[in-house]
Design an enzyme around this catalytic site. Structure first.
Site, PDB file in Angstrom:
ATOM      1  N   LYS A  13       0.952  -0.696   0.013  1.00  0.00           N
ATOM      2  CA  LYS A  13      -0.204   0.196  -0.492  1.00  0.00           C
ATOM      3  C   LYS A  13       0.773   1.570   0.173  1.00  0.00           C
ATOM      4  O   LYS A  13       0.848   2.363  -0.518  1.00  0.00           O
ATOM      5  CB  LYS A  13      -1.181   0.548   1.565  1.00  0.00           C
ATOM      6  CG  LYS A  13      -1.636  -1.278   1.309  1.00  0.00           C
ATOM      7  CD  LYS A  13      -2.829  -1.037   2.535  1.00  0.00           C
ATOM      8  CE  LYS A  13      -1.798  -1.242   4.137  1.00  0.00           C
ATOM      9  NZ  LYS A  13      -1.188  -2.243   3.951  1.00  0.00           N
ATOM     10  N   ARG A  88      -9.542   1.558   8.504  1.00  0.00           N
ATOM     11  CA  ARG A  88      -9.217  -0.506   8.812  1.00  0.00           C
ATOM     12  C   ARG A  88     -11.102  -0.891  10.205  1.00  0.00           C
ATOM     13  O   ARG A  88      -9.529  -1.946  10.491  1.00  0.00           O
ATOM     14  CB  ARG A  88      -8.119  -0.254  10.014  1.00  0.00           C
ATOM     15  CG  ARG A  88      -6.781  -0.302   9.434  1.00  0.00           C
ATOM     16  CD  ARG A  88      -5.629  -0.188  10.461  1.00  0.00           C
ATOM     17  NE  ARG A  88      -4.680  -0.952   9.875  1.00  0.00           N
ATOM     18  CZ  ARG A  88      -3.367  -0.277   9.674  1.00  0.00           C
ATOM     19  NH1 ARG A  88      -3.490   0.374   8.754  1.00  0.00           N
ATOM     20  NH2 ARG A  88      -3.119  -1.585   9.494  1.00  0.00           N
ATOM     21  N   ARG A 127      11.939  -6.136   4.894  1.00  0.00           N
ATOM     22  CA  ARG A 127      11.805  -5.264   4.669  1.00  0.00           C
ATOM     23  C   ARG A 127      12.912  -3.594   5.442  1.00  0.00           C
ATOM     24  O   ARG A 127      12.349  -3.690   6.432  1.00  0.00           O
ATOM     25  CB  ARG A 127      10.042  -3.889   5.158  1.00  0.00           C
ATOM     26  CG  ARG A 127       9.985  -2.557   5.158  1.00  0.00           C
ATOM     27  CD  ARG A 127       8.023  -1.867   4.081  1.00  0.00           C
ATOM     28  NE  ARG A 127       7.904  -2.989   6.137  1.00  0.00           N
ATOM     29  CZ  ARG A 127       6.331  -2.112   6.058  1.00  0.00           C
ATOM     30  NH1 ARG A 127       5.789  -2.026   4.978  1.00  0.00           N
ATOM     31  NH2 ARG A 127       6.061  -2.869   7.218  1.00  0.00           N
ATOM     32  N   ARG A 154      11.150  -1.969  10.989  1.00  0.00           N
ATOM     33  CA  ARG A 154       9.724  -0.969  11.626  1.00  0.00           C
ATOM     34  C   ARG A 154      10.042  -1.938  13.065  1.00  0.00           C
ATOM     35  O   ARG A 154      10.318  -3.425  12.543  1.00  0.00           O
ATOM     36  CB  ARG A 154       8.818  -1.095  10.878  1.00  0.00           C
ATOM     37  CG  ARG A 154       8.848   0.045  10.542  1.00  0.00           C
ATOM     38  CD  ARG A 154       7.209   0.534   9.581  1.00  0.00           C
ATOM     39  NE  ARG A 154       5.938  -0.569   9.555  1.00  0.00           N
ATOM     40  CZ  ARG A 154       4.990  -0.374   8.892  1.00  0.00           C
ATOM     41  NH1 ARG A 154       5.265   0.282   8.094  1.00  0.00           N
ATOM     42  NH2 ARG A 154       3.717  -0.554   9.662  1.00  0.00           N
ATOM     43  N   ARG A 165      -0.753  -8.797  13.279  1.00  0.00           N
ATOM     44  CA  ARG A 165      -1.110  -7.988  12.586  1.00  0.00           C
ATOM     45  C   ARG A 165      -2.251  -8.310  11.365  1.00  0.00           C
ATOM     46  O   ARG A 165      -3.211  -7.737  11.096  1.00  0.00           O
ATOM     47  CB  ARG A 165      -0.435  -7.349  11.553  1.00  0.00           C
ATOM     48  CG  ARG A 165       0.657  -6.221  13.086  1.00  0.00           C
ATOM     49  CD  ARG A 165       1.639  -5.623  12.098  1.00  0.00           C
ATOM     50  NE  ARG A 165       1.767  -4.756  11.027  1.00  0.00           N
ATOM     51  CZ  ARG A 165       2.679  -4.520  10.041  1.00  0.00           C
ATOM     52  NH1 ARG A 165       4.186  -5.773  10.461  1.00  0.00           N
ATOM     53  NH2 ARG A 165       3.009  -3.809   8.883  1.00  0.00           N
TER      54      ARG A 165
END
Ligand code: AP5
Length: 211
Positions: A13, A88, A127, A154, A165
């Site tokens: 996203k 969300r 990532r 992160r 998540r």
């Protein structure tokens, strides 16, 4: 263009939002990025959000809705905006619909990115993000190729938090796909393949939907 991007963690996203916002010349509004920026500058909002983000839980709607409504009153959203990570859950989607409805600025489309969990885990564990400009990278480079900034991983990209998540996405966020399908706004795009080919697919689908 008033757009929402939906998809599980790691679907791409943020990557696509940066490209689409550039293409349509609209602001990219990422609730995750706003929380992380607040955390970095040590605000009360950042500290409040951190306790939820670190566990992979959603930040309470009362906090998030107020923050997004405030952001959507800024002048740069007059000609459109791209929301990444909001709404969300169905309650947030209803708040957004009412807020935009009152201003006669309804959404034009909602883009859902589809991807399987194996690919998500692969992407999130590798990532890296630039501390200075926020650019997202798929592999560990030494520094950001855009600004030379330091890259970091992160805190919520740890295996156990990723797992939570994904559960939160399935339980709380996936129902908004049905909500937006019912509103006639949904476009579903595969999140697999070349980044620029995915952007092209989104733009093509939006052109035929919105024009
Ligand atoms: P948020 O920051 O929104 O995170 P997320 O939705 O979990 O999504 P990610 O940022 O992890 O992934 P992405 O889909 O943007 O993928 P990316 O482009 O980085 O939210 C974080 C937290 O904040 C939440 O858990 C919650 O606590 C809180 N929060 C935020 N919004 C909230 C709300 N509305 N209500 C309540 N709480 C909220 O890509 C991932 C990786 O894949 C990158 O390395 C990238 O380079 C790579 N990649 C991208 N595209 C491709 C491709 N096509 N092929 C190969 N690799 C690719």
């Amino acid at each position: 263009m008033r757009l929402v991007l939906v998809g599980p963690p790691g679907a791409g996203k943020g990557t696509q939002a940066a490209l689409l916002a550039g293409h349509y010349k609209i602001p990219h509004i990422s609730t995750g990025d706003i929380f992380r920026a607040n955390l970095k500058s040590g605000t009360e909002l950042g500290l409040q959000a951190k306790s939820y983000m670190d566990k992979g839980e959603l930040v309470p709607d009362s906090v998030t809705n107020a923050m997004v409504k405030d952001r959507l009153t800024h002048g740069d959203t007059e000609n459109g905006f791209l929301l990444d990570g909001f709404p969300r859950n169905v309650a947030q989607a209803e708040v957004l619909r009412a807020f935009l409805g009152e201003r006669s600025r309804p959404l034009d489309a909602v883009v859902e990115f589809s991807i399987d969990s194996n690919e998500i885990i692969k992407r999130l564990s590798s990532r890296r993000t630039c501390k200075a400009c926020g650019k997202i990278f798929a592999a560990h480079l030494d520094k950001c190729d855009a600004c030379g900034g330091e890259l970091y991983q992160r805190d919520d990209d740890k295996e156990d938090v990723i797992a939570r998540r994904l559960e939160v996405y399935a339980e709380q966020t996936a129902p908004i796909v049905t909500f937006y399908r019912g509103e006639g706004l949904l476009i579903t795009i595969s999140a697999l393949g070349d980044v620029s080919a995915i952007t092209d697919n989104v733009i093509r689908a939006l052109n035929s939907k919105v024009n």
